[in-house]
Design a protein around this motif. Structure first.
Motif, PDB file in Angstrom:
ATOM      1  N   UNK A  18      -9.876 -13.234  19.242  1.00 38.28           N
ATOM      2  CA  UNK A  18      -9.351 -12.857  17.926  1.00 38.28           C
ATOM      3  C   UNK A  18      -9.903 -11.493  17.551  1.00 38.28           C
ATOM      4  N   UNK A  19      -9.139 -10.770  16.772  1.00 36.44           N
ATOM      5  CA  UNK A  19      -9.626  -9.493  16.253  1.00 36.44           C
ATOM      6  C   UNK A  19     -10.684  -9.773  15.201  1.00 36.44           C
ATOM      7  N   UNK A  20     -11.718  -8.944  15.158  1.00 37.07           N
ATOM      8  CA  UNK A  20     -12.761  -9.120  14.139  1.00 37.07           C
ATOM      9  C   UNK A  20     -12.347  -8.463  12.828  1.00 37.07           C
ATOM     10  N   UNK A  21     -11.384  -7.543  12.877  1.00 39.93           N
ATOM     11  CA  UNK A  21     -10.919  -6.854  11.666  1.00 39.93           C
ATOM     12  C   UNK A  21      -9.563  -7.413  11.241  1.00 39.93           C
ATOM     13  N   UNK A  22      -9.135  -7.034  10.043  1.00 40.60           N
ATOM     14  CA  UNK A  22      -7.828  -7.488   9.566  1.00 40.60           C
ATOM     15  C   UNK A  22      -7.952  -8.548   8.485  1.00 40.60           C
ATOM     16  N   UNK A  23      -9.140  -8.577   7.853  1.00 38.82           N
ATOM     17  CA  UNK A  23      -9.373  -9.553   6.777  1.00 38.82           C
ATOM     18  C   UNK A  23      -9.418  -8.899   5.403  1.00 38.82           C
ATOM     19  N   UNK A  24      -9.498  -7.563   5.379  1.00 40.04           N
ATOM     20  CA  UNK A  24      -9.572  -6.885   4.082  1.00 40.04           C
ATOM     21  C   UNK A  24      -8.528  -5.763   4.017  1.00 40.04           C
ATOM     22  N   UNK A  25      -7.666  -5.828   3.020  1.00 40.63           N
ATOM     23  CA  UNK A  25      -6.559  -4.889   2.921  1.00 40.63           C
ATOM     24  C   UNK A  25      -6.514  -4.180   1.581  1.00 40.63           C
ATOM     25  N   UNK A  26      -5.943  -2.974   1.629  1.00 38.88           N
ATOM     26  CA  UNK A  26      -5.607  -2.255   0.402  1.00 38.88           C
ATOM     27  C   UNK A  26      -4.086  -2.148   0.364  1.00 38.88           C
ATOM     28  N   UNK A  27      -3.508  -2.454  -0.792  1.00 42.59           N
ATOM     29  CA  UNK A  27      -2.054  -2.320  -0.959  1.00 42.59           C
ATOM     30  C   UNK A  27      -1.776  -1.485  -2.202  1.00 42.59           C
ATOM     31  N   UNK A  28      -0.574  -0.941  -2.279  1.00 44.98           N
ATOM     32  CA  UNK A  28      -0.159  -0.177  -3.459  1.00 44.98           C
ATOM     33  C   UNK A  28       0.978  -0.932  -4.143  1.00 44.98           C
ATOM     34  N   UNK A  29       0.766  -1.156  -5.430  1.00 47.08           N
ATOM     35  CA  UNK A  29       1.726  -1.902  -6.243  1.00 47.08           C
ATOM     36  C   UNK A  29       3.071  -1.167  -6.345  1.00 47.08           C
ATOM     37  N   UNK A  30       4.185  -1.863  -6.136  1.00 50.00           N
ATOM     38  CA  UNK A  30       5.475  -1.156  -6.119  1.00 50.00           C
ATOM     39  C   UNK A  30       6.066  -0.937  -7.515  1.00 50.00           C
ATOM     40  N   UNK A  31       5.377  -0.184  -8.352  1.00 45.72           N
ATOM     41  CA  UNK A  31       5.929   0.008  -9.705  1.00 45.72           C
ATOM     42  C   UNK A  31       6.915   1.171  -9.769  1.00 45.72           C
ATOM     43  N   UNK A  32       6.905   2.042  -8.745  1.00 46.78           N
ATOM     44  CA  UNK A  32       7.829   3.187  -8.764  1.00 46.78           C
ATOM     45  C   UNK A  32       8.437   3.387  -7.381  1.00 46.78           C
ATOM     46  N   UNK A  33       8.731   2.288  -6.718  1.00 47.28           N
ATOM     47  CA  UNK A  33       9.281   2.357  -5.360  1.00 47.28           C
ATOM     48  C   UNK A  33      10.770   2.723  -5.421  1.00 47.28           C
ATOM     49  N   UNK A  34      11.142   3.811  -4.767  1.00 46.51           N
ATOM     50  CA  UNK A  34      12.533   4.257  -4.692  1.00 46.51           C
ATOM     51  C   UNK A  34      12.744   4.922  -3.337  1.00 46.51           C
ATOM     52  N   UNK A  35      14.002   5.157  -3.000  1.00 42.79           N
ATOM     53  CA  UNK A  35      14.298   5.981  -1.822  1.00 42.79           C
ATOM     54  C   UNK A  35      14.874   7.278  -2.377  1.00 42.79           C
ATOM     55  N   UNK A  36      14.038   8.304  -2.414  1.00 47.46           N
ATOM     56  CA  UNK A  36      14.408   9.497  -3.165  1.00 47.46           C
ATOM     57  C   UNK A  36      14.795  10.661  -2.259  1.00 47.46           C
TER      58      UNK A  36
END
Ligand code: ARG
Length: 310
Positions: A18-36
């Motif tokens: 098993x990979x030892x990493x991949x348990x802690x993530x940062x995400x960005x909230x999609x409050x202004x998600x568009x295809x511009x």
């Protein structure tokens, strides 16, 4: 969301396959998600994401990661940065050997995304990380996280469409690690994470069609047990753009053939629909940035650094 069984991450970590990493993530909230604008072949400003559906898909992904024992920290989205939801691209999280959380910030290829990293950097600094940029001491180079994953004895880096070859040298030297570079030539697999996904220390999903012949052969030679996918599988299902939490692979879709192989290897597959985010050309991996990779544990220290090209 179906109820997931609670499986504490700690119990899974010691296993060698098993990979030892991949348990802690940062995400960005999609409050202004568009295809511009259009900076990859998937983006079409005439086909906009539905904000309510996008939000629900994003929430389901957070819930899935948490139910598998993962942690998710959330960065707010800048109003003027519609692609910031693809948090993977903000920077490469690498804990130093002594456990200091650090992020090598990206220097984005396209000006439309460059402002994202400034905001993300402020968040990382406020949350206990140190930060750096590749080659900022005079010679900048484009580097986009999402093009770089630890695997085997090196940081595997895809270069060409986004990350520049010069960036590899900087990464190796700045981090004192070995970098293995692979040239991406497919316009639809413009980031490594659309064509490569580490599953365990010896297994990875690989789409050879993303690379020039020498790089495809060299990458396959690096992976003792590759799960090879076709160009069509990569582009229509985004199945390489998955994340792995212990023995679970969280995928946007999973062709039967791929599922059979994963299950045969002892993985459990969880599918989360993030189709709204496919409109911007990214999927599950692009939306989640793992920050718990550690030098000395997941990446060997190579004083002075070393770059290996096919
Ligand atoms: N629209 C974004 C771009 O072209 C999508 C990024 C996808 N992210 C990823 N890690 N592959 O930059």
């Amino acid at each position: 969301m179906t109820i997931q069984q609670e499986r504490p991450a700690q119990q899974e970590r010691p296993t060698q396959d098993r990979l030892a990493w991949g348990y802690r993530y940062v995400k960005v909230e999609p409050s202004h998600f568009r295809v511009e604008y259009q900076i990859n072949p998937f983006m079409d400003p005439a086909d906009q994401p539905d904000p309510v559906r996008a939000r629900a898909q994003w929430d389901a992904l957070v819930a899935t990661i948490e139910s598998l024992g993962g942690r998710v920290d959330v960065i707010g989205q800048r109003e003027d940065a519609p692609d910031m939801v693809y948090a993977m691209n903000l920077g490469l999280g690498v804990e130093t050997a002594d456990g200091r959380p650090h992020v090598v910030m990206s220097h984005m290829r396209y000006p439309q995304r460059r402002m994202e990293t400034g905001s993300a950097e402020a968040w990382f600094l406020a949350n206990g990380f140190t930060t750096s940029y590749v080659g900022r001491d005079g010679v900048g180079a484009h580097f986009e996280a999402g093009d770089a994953f630890a695997f085997g004895d090196a940081l595997v880096v895809g270069y060409g469409p986004r990350t520049e070859e010069l960036g590899l040298k900087h990464l190796a030297k700045d981090l004192d690690i070995r970098v293995r570079g692979f040239r991406i030539t497919h316009p639809g697999m413009y980031h490594l994470d659309l064509a490569f996904c580490p599953l365990s220390p010896t297994r990875a999903i690989v789409c050879p069609a993303a690379f020039d012949d020498a790089s495809a052969a060299a990458l396959l030679a690096q992976v003792p047990e590759p799960l090879v996918i076709t160009e069509e599988e990569a582009l229509t299902t985004f199945c390489a753009n998955s994340i792995v939490i212990g023995s679970t692979v969280v995928m946007p879709a999973c062709p039967d053939r791929v599922r059979a192989r994963l299950e045969d290897w002892g993985f459990e597959v969880v599918v989360v629909d993030v189709s709204e985010f496919h409109k911007g050309g990214g999927s599950i991996r692009c939306m989640t940035n793992p920050v718990d990779l550690r030098i000395g544990r997941d990446l060997a220290q190579v004083p002075g650094g070393e770059v290996v090209l096919p």
